[in-house]
Design a protein around this motif. Structure first.
Motif, PDB file in Angstrom:
ATOM      1  N   THR A 256       0.843  -1.201   0.000  1.00 25.01           N
ATOM      2  CA  THR A 256       0.000   0.000   0.000  1.00 25.01           C
ATOM      3  C   THR A 256       0.876   1.248   0.000  1.00 25.01           C
ATOM      4  O   THR A 256       2.094   1.180   0.195  1.00 25.01           O
ATOM      5  N   GLU A 257       0.223   2.382  -0.158  1.00 27.02           N
ATOM      6  CA  GLU A 257       0.921   3.669  -0.075  1.00 27.02           C
ATOM      7  C   GLU A 257       0.064   4.650   0.708  1.00 27.02           C
ATOM      8  O   GLU A 257      -1.158   4.681   0.549  1.00 27.02           O
ATOM      9  N   GLY A 258       0.714   5.428   1.557  1.00 28.86           N
ATOM     10  CA  GLY A 258       0.035   6.544   2.202  1.00 28.86           C
ATOM     11  C   GLY A 258      -0.672   6.240   3.500  1.00 28.86           C
ATOM     12  O   GLY A 258      -1.195   7.164   4.145  1.00 28.86           O
ATOM     13  N   LEU A 259      -0.719   4.970   3.937  1.00 22.49           N
ATOM     14  CA  LEU A 259      -1.394   4.639   5.182  1.00 22.49           C
ATOM     15  C   LEU A 259      -0.434   4.758   6.363  1.00 22.49           C
ATOM     16  O   LEU A 259       0.723   4.350   6.288  1.00 22.49           O
ATOM     17  N   THR A 260      -0.905   5.321   7.465  1.00 22.22           N
ATOM     18  CA  THR A 260      -0.179   5.253   8.729  1.00 22.22           C
ATOM     19  C   THR A 260      -0.350   3.849   9.291  1.00 22.22           C
ATOM     20  O   THR A 260      -1.460   3.312   9.314  1.00 22.22           O
TER      21      THR A 260
END
Length: 240
Positions: free
Chosen positions: A62-66
């Motif tokens: 994924t990208e951009g998830l904390t």
């Protein structure tokens, strides 16, 4: 308010491929983060997955998830190893990592391996462990628990995760949340990550007004089957 999925790491959710599917659905639907529980469930029944390996898989998919744990029982971990795991995950995820920590509430996960479940022993280990993690890793640390000592401990760190759930219902009202946030006396940059359940389109504004900065949508086998819960996540976060 930001929104994250908070998935158990045992039962059906011990499969890291399920975590990856869920996290991809969360990213596509506009959620802000993906957190995992941290249990040694194999001690008392179902299979369980290592949270750090699971989160590493999610980071690569994924990208951009904390990403983070909610929460890790630090008294049964080696803090300097945890700090290294956090730093490695941070490198994989381009930052955006949170460490949720607490005393740990499952007795067998301690005593089965000869470790003390005495609350005073666990509290001492937690505070010593937090100091070590904080020395070797400079990311956000959120503290779990509802007791007076837990709230005082949370005030010394970066955030608080209330114990606000039972398997089929939430156990903390917005008013109770607001009262405990006032007890903590949080600064402006302090996070409050509320564990909850919501349906599609439901408003969680009362919890945002009470001081929650994150909503953690919990998913586990007692709430429903994997496909149903991934569909819930795919429908998007609640409104605030």
């Amino acid at each position: 308010m930001k929104f994250a999925v908070c998935a158990t790491n045992f039962g059906s959710w011990s499969d890291p491929q399920v975590a990856v599917r869920t996290a991809r659905a969360a990213q596509a639907a506009g959620w802000d983060g993906y957190f995992v529980w941290d249990h040694l469930a194999f001690v008392w029944g179902p299979p369980s997955a290592d949270p750090w390996v699971t989160l590493a898989a999610v980071a690569c998919a994924t990208e951009g998830l904390t990403l983070g744990t909610a929460l890790t029982p630090l008294p049964r971990r080696r803090p300097h190893v945890v700090a290294q795991q956090l730093a490695t995950l941070e490198g994989l995820n381009r930052g955006r990592v949170v460490f949720g920590a607490g005393l740990g509430g499952n007795e067998r996960e301690f005593t089965e391996f000869g470790e003390s479940f005495d609350p005073h022993v666990r509290a001492k280990l937690l505070d010593e462990g937090l100091d070590l993690v904080g020395r070797f890793w400079d990311g956000p640390i959120w503290i779990g628990g509802n007791t007076g000592p837990a709230l005082r401990r949370a005030a010394r760190w970066d955030g608080w995760i209330p114990n606000s759930l039972e398997p089929h219902r939430m156990t903390m009202s917005a008013k109770e949340l607001a009262d405990k946030v006032r007890t903590i006396g949080r600064p402006d940059d302090f996070d409050v990550a509320f564990n909850g359940y919501s349906e599609v389109g439901e408003s969680v504004l009362p919890y945002a007004d009470a001081g929650a900065t994150w909503w953690l949508e919990n998913v586990h086998d007692l709430r429903g089957d994997v496909d149903t819960l991934i569909a819930r996540i795919g429908a998007g976060p609640p409104s605030a």
